[in-house]
Design an enzyme around this catalytic site. Structure first.
Site, PDB file in Angstrom:
ATOM      1  N   TYR A  16       0.852  -1.198   0.000  1.00  0.00           N
ATOM      2  CA  TYR A  16       0.000   0.000   0.000  1.00  0.00           C
ATOM      3  C   TYR A  16       0.880   1.239   0.000  1.00  0.00           C
ATOM      4  CZ  TYR A  16      -3.557   3.362   1.603  1.00  0.00           C
ATOM      5  OH  TYR A  16      -4.415   4.438   1.727  1.00  0.00           O
TER       6      TYR A  16
ATOM      7  N   ASP B  69       9.158   2.837   0.365  1.00  0.00           N
ATOM      8  CA  ASP B  69       8.073   3.482   1.085  1.00  0.00           C
ATOM      9  C   ASP B  69       8.219   3.083   2.550  1.00  0.00           C
ATOM     10  OD1 ASP B  69       5.798   4.331   2.310  1.00  0.00           O
ATOM     11  OD2 ASP B  69       4.392   3.470   0.850  1.00  0.00           O
TER      12      ASP B  69
ATOM     13  N   LYS C  34       3.670   8.684   9.385  1.00  0.00           N
ATOM     14  CA  LYS C  34       3.382   8.064  10.681  1.00  0.00           C
ATOM     15  C   LYS C  34       4.318   8.524  11.811  1.00  0.00           C
ATOM     16  CE  LYS C  34       0.551   4.602   8.562  1.00  0.00           C
ATOM     17  NZ  LYS C  34       0.591   3.762   7.399  1.00  0.00           N
TER      18      LYS C  34
END
Ligand SMILES: *Cc1c(COP(=O)(O)O)cnc(C)c1O
Length: 434
Positions: free
Chosen positions: A148, A243, A271
């Site tokens: 993702y 990522d 995050k």
């Protein structure tokens, strides 16, 4: 088992929410669709705990999906935020705090020589893709099945947990012409990547991946996989992009690239670096980052980007993480947890495989090893749903999907881990005969 926790108020608020917002939530996986039952509505969080509005307390293994690595509402972070808020919430102008966080990120993450702050992981991945294409003059990108990278059009192909959970192979509204440039390969399959390169000569801008997957459940790269991708991209004049929105500052201070010793050309972050406020970032080689506006022609901007509150929470969080012994502590606590989970499943005759890297862990209810998303999907999802509800009733808040990694924090002590393993033991015992 008969319900111990009462969810009356959560149920009331959630049914009202369903009339106000699609599915009653601001992000799909929160709706508990893949585990059945209704979500609990949170009132407050502190340390390793979350409390719902009915007053039930949970040991939390989501940590706001990653940011809460120092524990929720860490006093040093909240104090710093209180001081910062007195000076205003957003400047829309340069501020010293941006330099400070940028320096910290550049010092920590091997590939990052220059960085641009944005407001979410999605935004970081979207911007990095534009930069990949601009730098190479090529339009195609390779991603992996189950990874993702946020919800930008080009990435909504085989995009893992959120999409998989809802059973949407793709999303309506994404033009075919957009995803035609997205090539996919199974994770841990270098041969498939080689094939894509040979079928698409001089057309592939780069390869983007989660260096440890957390959005198809928890899947680690096999030895040689990351190294192989580094070689293949270099040979083909393409870029390698990690990522690290989830893994950055979580599996080691310098992320997966430090842990595995493979340096990509570009990196996305999010995050943890926002310490619980909305932050994303992308960075990499100066030569590439210099193409970003206003120093170069690749446009990307943001009204709230680099705002002082988000920068403050990020700086404080990284300062706490930088202290001696942090990652050893996270690794010890998380290893103890996953070993306990596996043992209690096995003692109850439940098939399981799983593991952890530092403060990121996961397990599948199937035979291992799981190397890619199609193997992950052999997981017994129905049994996981039952397990999830049993654990919730015992005060343990796990990700409401079998295809999400779990997160621990510095606030999780041996006591919480022991309680959690005991709850797993009881839960496995209660579901094993289904
Ligand atoms: C969470 C996540 C994103 C998206 O970040 P948001 O802040 O939710 O937009 C992108 N990539 C990975 C690997 C993620 O885990």
């Amino acid at each position: 088992m008969t319900d111990i926790f009462n969810y009356t108020q959560s149920e009331e608020v959630f049914s009202a929410a369903q009339k106000l917002m699609p599915g009653g939530v601001s992000s799909p996986v929160r709706a508990f669709k893949s585990v059945g039952g209704k979500p609990v509505v949170f009132d407050r969080v502190k340390g390793p705990f979350a409390w719902d509005i009915d007053g039930n307390r949970y040991i939390d293994y989501i940590g706001s999906w990653g940011p809460a690595i120092c524990g929720h509402a860490h006093p040093e972070v909240t104090t710093a935020l209180q001081e910062a808020i007195e000076k205003g919430t957003s400047f829309g102008a340069p501020c010293v705090l941006e330099n400070k966080l940028a320096e910290m990120v550049i010092d920590a993450v091997p590939s990052v020589e220059m960085v641009r702050f944005v407001n979410s992981g999605t935004e970081a991945c979207m911007a990095v893709l534009r930069l990949m294409r601009a730098f190479t003059g090529r339009d195609k990108v390779i991603k992996f099945d189950g990874c993702y990278h946020g919800h930008a059009d080009m990435f909504l192909v085989k995009a893992g947990s959120g999409v998989a959970t809802l059973g949407l192979p793709d999303s309506p509204g994404v033009p075919r012409s957009t995803t035609a440039n997205t090539l996919t390969a199974p994770y841990n399959d270098l041969e498939a990547v080689k094939k894509l390169f040979s079928e698409n000569p001089d057309a592939i801008s780069g390869v983007i991946l989660e260096p440890i997957v957390g959005n198809a459940g928890f899947i680690t790269p096999e030895p040689g996989f990351l190294e192989g991708l580094r070689e293949l991209t270099t040979e083909n004049g393409s870029l390698l992009v990690f990522d690290e929105v989830m893994t950055g500052f979580r599996i080691s201070y310098g992320g997966a690239q430090e842990k595995f010793g493979v340096t990509p050309d570009l990196t996305t972050l999010g995050k943890v670096i926002g310490g619980g406020l909305p932050v994303g970032a992308y960075g990499g080689k100066k030569e590439i980052m210099s193409m970003v506006a206003p120093s170069g022609p690749v446009y990307q901007a943001g009204t709230l980007s680099g705002n002082p509150l988000a920068m403050t929470a990020g700086i404080k969080t990284l300062e706490l993480l930088k202290q001696e012994g942090t990652y050893e502590k996270l690794d010890a606590i998380t290893s103890k947890l996953i070993e306990g989970i596996i043992l209690s499943a096995e003692n109850n005759g439940v098939v399981i495989n799983g593991g952890n890297v530092s403060a990121m862990f996961g397990f599948f209810l199937c035979e291992g090893p799981v190397r890619n998303f199609s193997e992950a999907k052999t997981n017994n999802a129905e049994l996981f749903g039952k397990l999830h509800r049993e654990m919730l009733q015992r005060g343990i808040y796990l990700a409401p999907s079998p295809y999400e990694a779990g997160f621990t924090s510095l606030a999780h002590s041996e006591e919480e881990i022991d309680k959690t393993i005991e709850a797993f033991d009881q839960s496995f015992n209660s579901i094993k005969n289904y």
